[in-house]
Design a protein around this motif. Structure first.
Motif, PDB file in Angstrom:
ATOM      1  N   ARG A  93       0.857  -1.186   0.000  1.00  0.00           N
ATOM      2  CA  ARG A  93       0.000   0.000   0.000  1.00  0.00           C
ATOM      3  C   ARG A  93       0.893   1.236   0.000  1.00  0.00           C
ATOM      4  NH1 ARG A  93      -2.743  -0.453   4.956  1.00  0.00           N
ATOM      5  NH2 ARG A  93      -4.836  -0.913   4.193  1.00  0.00           N
ATOM      6  N   PHE A  94       0.403   2.355  -0.566  1.00  0.00           N
ATOM      7  CA  PHE A  94       1.109   3.623  -0.390  1.00  0.00           C
ATOM      8  C   PHE A  94       0.202   4.611   0.327  1.00  0.00           C
ATOM      9  CE2 PHE A  94      -1.135   5.628  -3.851  1.00  0.00           C
ATOM     10  CZ  PHE A  94      -1.260   4.654  -4.829  1.00  0.00           C
ATOM     11  N   THR A  95       0.833   5.541   0.989  1.00  0.00           N
ATOM     12  CA  THR A  95       0.110   6.546   1.767  1.00  0.00           C
ATOM     13  C   THR A  95      -0.884   7.266   0.871  1.00  0.00           C
ATOM     14  OG1 THR A  95       1.998   6.831   3.214  1.00  0.00           O
ATOM     15  CG2 THR A  95       0.367   8.595   3.214  1.00  0.00           C
ATOM     16  N   GLY A  96      -2.100   7.349   1.356  1.00  0.00           N
ATOM     17  CA  GLY A  96      -3.153   8.010   0.598  1.00  0.00           C
ATOM     18  C   GLY A  96      -4.075   7.045  -0.119  1.00  0.00           C
ATOM     19  N   ARG A  97      -3.713   5.781  -0.130  1.00  0.00           N
ATOM     20  CA  ARG A  97      -4.573   4.760  -0.751  1.00  0.00           C
ATOM     21  C   ARG A  97      -4.949   3.734   0.307  1.00  0.00           C
ATOM     22  NH1 ARG A  97      -6.637   2.406  -5.311  1.00  0.00           N
ATOM     23  NH2 ARG A  97      -6.298   0.179  -5.648  1.00  0.00           N
ATOM     24  N   ARG A  98      -6.248   3.518   0.457  1.00  0.00           N
ATOM     25  CA  ARG A  98      -6.697   2.608   1.510  1.00  0.00           C
ATOM     26  C   ARG A  98      -6.482   1.150   1.130  1.00  0.00           C
ATOM     27  NH1 ARG A  98     -11.301   6.065   0.910  1.00  0.00           N
ATOM     28  NH2 ARG A  98     -11.192   7.761   2.426  1.00  0.00           N
ATOM     29  N   ALA A  99      -6.716   0.839  -0.119  1.00  0.00           N
ATOM     30  CA  ALA A  99      -6.728  -0.568  -0.537  1.00  0.00           C
ATOM     31  C   ALA A  99      -5.315  -1.128  -0.625  1.00  0.00           C
ATOM     32  CB  ALA A  99      -7.437  -0.709  -1.870  1.00  0.00           C
ATOM     33  N   LEU A 100      -5.229  -2.453  -0.549  1.00  0.00           N
ATOM     34  CA  LEU A 100      -3.979  -3.169  -0.716  1.00  0.00           C
ATOM     35  C   LEU A 100      -3.896  -3.717  -2.138  1.00  0.00           C
ATOM     36  CD1 LEU A 100      -3.892  -5.290   2.579  1.00  0.00           C
ATOM     37  CD2 LEU A 100      -2.609  -3.202   2.069  1.00  0.00           C
ATOM     38  N   THR A 101      -2.681  -3.725  -2.674  1.00  0.00           N
ATOM     39  CA  THR A 101      -2.381  -4.398  -3.936  1.00  0.00           C
ATOM     40  C   THR A 101      -1.685  -5.704  -3.606  1.00  0.00           C
ATOM     41  OG1 THR A 101      -2.137  -2.277  -5.080  1.00  0.00           O
ATOM     42  CG2 THR A 101      -1.194  -4.228  -6.148  1.00  0.00           C
ATOM     43  N   PHE A 102      -2.231  -6.802  -4.130  1.00  0.00           N
ATOM     44  CA  PHE A 102      -1.747  -8.130  -3.771  1.00  0.00           C
ATOM     45  C   PHE A 102      -0.908  -8.760  -4.875  1.00  0.00           C
ATOM     46  CE2 PHE A 102      -3.798  -9.431   0.157  1.00  0.00           C
ATOM     47  CZ  PHE A 102      -4.787  -8.476   0.313  1.00  0.00           C
TER      48      PHE A 102
ATOM     49  N   VAL B  31     -14.438   1.098   6.385  1.00  0.00           N
ATOM     50  CA  VAL B  31     -14.175   0.787   4.986  1.00  0.00           C
ATOM     51  C   VAL B  31     -14.538  -0.663   4.688  1.00  0.00           C
ATOM     52  CG1 VAL B  31     -12.504   1.009   3.122  1.00  0.00           C
ATOM     53  CG2 VAL B  31     -12.179   2.336   5.220  1.00  0.00           C
ATOM     54  N   MET B  32     -15.214  -0.872   3.576  1.00  0.00           N
ATOM     55  CA  MET B  32     -15.509  -2.215   3.094  1.00  0.00           C
ATOM     56  C   MET B  32     -15.066  -2.328   1.643  1.00  0.00           C
ATOM     57  SD  MET B  32     -19.127  -3.186   4.939  1.00  0.00           S
ATOM     58  CE  MET B  32     -18.935  -4.974   4.730  1.00  0.00           C
ATOM     59  N   TYR B  33     -14.427  -3.447   1.324  1.00  0.00           N
ATOM     60  CA  TYR B  33     -13.825  -3.669   0.014  1.00  0.00           C
ATOM     61  C   TYR B  33     -14.408  -4.924  -0.626  1.00  0.00           C
ATOM     62  CZ  TYR B  33      -9.998  -1.140   2.431  1.00  0.00           C
ATOM     63  OH  TYR B  33      -9.239  -0.259   3.161  1.00  0.00           O
ATOM     64  N   TRP B  34     -14.409  -4.920  -1.949  1.00  0.00           N
ATOM     65  CA  TRP B  34     -14.689  -6.149  -2.706  1.00  0.00           C
ATOM     66  C   TRP B  34     -13.505  -6.427  -3.621  1.00  0.00           C
ATOM     67  CZ3 TRP B  34     -18.250  -9.720  -1.863  1.00  0.00           C
ATOM     68  CH2 TRP B  34     -19.445  -9.365  -1.205  1.00  0.00           C
ATOM     69  N   LYS B  44      -7.923  -8.970  -6.954  1.00  0.00           N
ATOM     70  CA  LYS B  44      -7.990  -7.703  -7.678  1.00  0.00           C
ATOM     71  C   LYS B  44      -9.108  -6.858  -7.075  1.00  0.00           C
ATOM     72  CE  LYS B  44      -8.784  -5.905 -12.368  1.00  0.00           C
ATOM     73  NZ  LYS B  44      -9.939  -5.076 -11.963  1.00  0.00           N
ATOM     74  N   LEU B  45      -8.779  -5.632  -6.689  1.00  0.00           N
ATOM     75  CA  LEU B  45      -9.782  -4.758  -6.092  1.00  0.00           C
ATOM     76  C   LEU B  45     -10.788  -4.307  -7.140  1.00  0.00           C
ATOM     77  CD1 LEU B  45     -10.641  -3.150  -3.519  1.00  0.00           C
ATOM     78  CD2 LEU B  45      -9.280  -1.263  -4.453  1.00  0.00           C
ATOM     79  N   LEU B  90     -14.022 -11.832  -2.612  1.00  0.00           N
ATOM     80  CA  LEU B  90     -13.617 -11.624  -1.230  1.00  0.00           C
ATOM     81  C   LEU B  90     -14.052 -10.250  -0.750  1.00  0.00           C
ATOM     82  CD1 LEU B  90      -9.995 -13.005  -1.573  1.00  0.00           C
ATOM     83  CD2 LEU B  90     -11.789 -14.056  -0.194  1.00  0.00           C
ATOM     84  N   CYS B  91     -14.714 -10.238   0.392  1.00  0.00           N
ATOM     85  CA  CYS B  91     -15.079  -8.993   1.052  1.00  0.00           C
ATOM     86  C   CYS B  91     -14.065  -8.745   2.174  1.00  0.00           C
ATOM     87  CB  CYS B  91     -16.491  -9.106   1.614  1.00  0.00           C
ATOM     88  SG  CYS B  91     -17.036  -7.708   2.610  1.00  0.00           S
ATOM     89  N   ALA B  92     -13.688  -7.503   2.367  1.00  0.00           N
ATOM     90  CA  ALA B  92     -12.752  -7.166   3.438  1.00  0.00           C
ATOM     91  C   ALA B  92     -13.171  -5.848   4.075  1.00  0.00           C
ATOM     92  CB  ALA B  92     -11.326  -7.061   2.898  1.00  0.00           C
TER      93      ALA B  92
END
Lengths: 112, 114
Positions: A93-102, B31-34, B44-45, B90-92
């Protein structure tokens, strides 16, 4: 374009030995890295993380190393146990982005 | 135990027939993610909600929509599923407390499209 790469789809080690799982990334903006573990029929669960201002973080048998210049991190499991058999995902993750890249994950099999 | 729950565990739908996947959480996270995960690929988000604020990813197809009626629930709607939409969904959840915040995942819904 995959920004987080786990180039080894699978790894097999003997119980008691060291497991080393590798992860490479391309986005230099990433400043926080996490490892998740996934058992079959379960969601990923958090294992260990590291900030980009550090080069090592340790939690019991698990240690994560970060080499920023090489854009590479690794997860060491010592000693490996059969219960560690799972799929391991690297995430960033980078600052300013909530989501994770996997990354795409590495399946670890620990042989008794 | 506080958790993220996804229902159903397995979902089978027909090509082109709308389908809804559900996610609930007892963590009271903002926060909720799919995420969509196809076999042996990286999760993949698709999109995420920060409270009621919807954040779509640029490459998420229009066929995918989401609703978050309250803090606890979030739904993924696939309007016209194609064979390529067969995947694990996947939900997170997470708090919104900075770069070090962890995501907590549900067990996922495996979607098959016939």
């Amino acid at each position: 374009d995959q920004q987080v790469k786990q180039n080894s789809p699978s790894l097999s080690v003997q119980e008691g030995r060291i497991s080393i799982l590798n992860c490479d990334y391309t986005n230099s903006m990433f400043d926080y890295f996490l490892w998740y573990k996934k058992y079959p029929a379960e969601g990923p669960t958090f294992l260990i993380s590291i900030s980009s201002i550090k080069d090592k973080n340790e939690d019991g048998r698990f240690t994560v190393f970060l080499n920023k210049s090489a854009k590479h991190l690794s997860l060491h499991i010592v000693p490996s146990q059969p219960g560690d058999s799972a799929v391991y995902f690297c995430a960033a993750r980078f600052t300013g982005r909530r989501a994770l890249t996997f990354g795409s994950g590495t399946r670890l099999q620990v042989q008794p | 135990d506080a958790m993220v729950i996804q229902n159903p565990r397995y979902q089978v739908t027909q090509f082109g027939k709308p389908v809804t996947l559900s996610c609930s959480q007892t963590l009271n996270h903002n926060v909720m993610y799919w995420y969509q995960q196809k076999s042996s690929q990286a999760p993949k988000l698709l999109f995420h909600y920060y409270d009621k604020d919807f954040n779509n990813e640029a490459d998420t197809p229009d066929n995918f929509q989401s609703r978050r009626p309250n803090t606890s629930f979030c739904f993924l709607d696939i309007r016209s599923p194609g064979l390529g939409d067969a995947a694990m969904y996947l939900c997170a959840t997470s708090r919104d407390a900075g770069v070090s915040e962890k995501l907590f995942f549900g067990s996922g819904t495996q979607l098959s499209v016939l």
